[in-house]
Design a protein around this motif. Structure first.
Motif, PDB file in Angstrom:
ATOM      1  N   GLU A  94       0.835  -1.196   0.000  1.00 49.77           N
ATOM      2  CA  GLU A  94       0.000   0.000   0.000  1.00 49.77           C
ATOM      3  C   GLU A  94       0.875   1.254   0.000  1.00 49.77           C
ATOM      4  O   GLU A  94       1.952   1.277   0.623  1.00 49.77           O
ATOM      5  CB  GLU A  94      -0.924   0.028   1.222  1.00 49.77           C
ATOM      6  CG  GLU A  94      -0.224   0.049   2.553  1.00 49.77           C
ATOM      7  CD  GLU A  94      -1.180  -0.015   3.737  1.00 49.77           C
ATOM      8  OE1 GLU A  94      -2.340  -0.443   3.559  1.00 49.77           O
ATOM      9  OE2 GLU A  94      -0.760   0.373   4.846  1.00 49.77           O
ATOM     10  N   VAL A  95       0.410   2.287  -0.661  1.00 51.03           N
ATOM     11  CA  VAL A  95       1.148   3.550  -0.679  1.00 51.03           C
ATOM     12  C   VAL A  95       0.903   4.284   0.624  1.00 51.03           C
ATOM     13  O   VAL A  95      -0.208   4.312   1.157  1.00 51.03           O
ATOM     14  CB  VAL A  95       0.735   4.403  -1.893  1.00 51.03           C
ATOM     15  CG1 VAL A  95      -0.734   4.743  -1.854  1.00 51.03           C
ATOM     16  CG2 VAL A  95       1.604   5.638  -2.000  1.00 51.03           C
ATOM     17  N   ILE A  96       1.985   4.873   1.155  1.00 52.42           N
ATOM     18  CA  ILE A  96       1.883   5.602   2.417  1.00 52.42           C
ATOM     19  C   ILE A  96       1.916   7.103   2.179  1.00 52.42           C
ATOM     20  O   ILE A  96       1.128   7.842   2.736  1.00 52.42           O
ATOM     21  CB  ILE A  96       3.060   5.255   3.337  1.00 52.42           C
ATOM     22  CG1 ILE A  96       3.142   3.775   3.616  1.00 52.42           C
ATOM     23  CG2 ILE A  96       2.965   6.021   4.645  1.00 52.42           C
ATOM     24  CD1 ILE A  96       4.423   3.398   4.312  1.00 52.42           C
ATOM     25  N   ALA A  97       2.864   7.526   1.346  1.00 49.10           N
ATOM     26  CA  ALA A  97       3.055   8.954   1.124  1.00 49.10           C
ATOM     27  C   ALA A  97       3.751   9.165  -0.207  1.00 49.10           C
ATOM     28  O   ALA A  97       4.570   8.339  -0.622  1.00 49.10           O
ATOM     29  CB  ALA A  97       3.877   9.576   2.248  1.00 49.10           C
ATOM     30  N   THR A  98       3.398  10.278  -0.847  1.00 44.14           N
ATOM     31  CA  THR A  98       4.028  10.635  -2.119  1.00 44.14           C
ATOM     32  C   THR A  98       4.428  12.109  -2.098  1.00 44.14           C
ATOM     33  O   THR A  98       3.785  12.930  -1.410  1.00 44.14           O
ATOM     34  CB  THR A  98       3.082  10.399  -3.307  1.00 44.14           C
ATOM     35  OG1 THR A  98       1.935  11.247  -3.168  1.00 44.14           O
ATOM     36  CG2 THR A  98       2.623   8.952  -3.383  1.00 44.14           C
ATOM     37  N   VAL A  99       5.481  12.430  -2.839  1.00 39.85           N
ATOM     38  CA  VAL A  99       5.916  13.819  -2.960  1.00 39.85           C
ATOM     39  C   VAL A  99       6.389  14.070  -4.385  1.00 39.85           C
ATOM     40  O   VAL A  99       7.171  13.293  -4.932  1.00 39.85           O
ATOM     41  CB  VAL A  99       7.017  14.161  -1.929  1.00 39.85           C
ATOM     42  CG1 VAL A  99       8.224  13.252  -2.063  1.00 39.85           C
ATOM     43  CG2 VAL A  99       7.418  15.631  -2.040  1.00 39.85           C
ATOM     44  N   THR A 100       5.890  15.149  -4.987  1.00 37.79           N
ATOM     45  CA  THR A 100       6.292  15.483  -6.353  1.00 37.79           C
ATOM     46  C   THR A 100       7.571  16.317  -6.340  1.00 37.79           C
ATOM     47  O   THR A 100       8.039  16.751  -5.277  1.00 37.79           O
ATOM     48  CB  THR A 100       5.190  16.274  -7.056  1.00 37.79           C
ATOM     49  OG1 THR A 100       5.070  17.556  -6.411  1.00 37.79           O
ATOM     50  CG2 THR A 100       3.853  15.559  -7.000  1.00 37.79           C
ATOM     51  N   THR A 101       8.112  16.556  -7.514  1.00 36.59           N
ATOM     52  CA  THR A 101       9.297  17.390  -7.628  1.00 36.59           C
ATOM     53  C   THR A 101       9.048  18.774  -7.047  1.00 36.59           C
ATOM     54  O   THR A 101       9.922  19.369  -6.413  1.00 36.59           O
ATOM     55  CB  THR A 101       9.710  17.527  -9.099  1.00 36.59           C
ATOM     56  OG1 THR A 101       9.856  16.226  -9.666  1.00 36.59           O
ATOM     57  CG2 THR A 101      11.017  18.288  -9.239  1.00 36.59           C
TER      58      THR A 101
END
Length: 120
Positions: A46-53
């Protein structure tokens, strides 16, 4: 070739903290989204956290207010600061990145995984 190398997992008591790091290396032109996933025994990843450029961030509801994702674009590195850890956070944690390579295109890469165990 591109590699994602993770570090920082381990055993911690409930309520404790850990900081995970993931450094991307190789022939990298740019990195789009960087993310952390986890997979507990018998469960799906499962995905926990994402951050873009550009720094846009999303968190899974179960970790909001406890986990903080950040990235250092100059170092091609993403971090996950985990506070107030609970036994249900126990899992193998994986970093993930969408990476552009000149002559290759944009592809998804995974780290090897690092075990986080929260137990008294």
């Amino acid at each position: 070739q591109v590699q994602l190398v993770e570090s920082g997992g381990g055993l911690v008591h409930p309520g404790g903290s850990l900081r995970l790091s993931c450094a991307a290396s190789g022939s990298i032109n740019s990195i789009n989204v960087m993310a952390w996933y986890r997979q507990a025994p018998g469960k799906e990843r499962e995905v926990i956290a994402t951050v873009t450029t550009g720094g846009k961030i999303h968190y899974r509801d179960s970790v909001k207010g406890r986990f903080t994702i950040s990235r250092d674009n100059a170092k091609n590195t993403v971090y996950l600061q985990m506070n107030s850890l609970k036994p249900e956070d126990t899992a193998v944690y994986y970093c993930n990145a969408i990476i552009l390579q000149i002559g290759v295109g944009m592809n998804e890469y995974w780290g090897q995984g690092t075990q986080v165990t929260v137990s008294s």
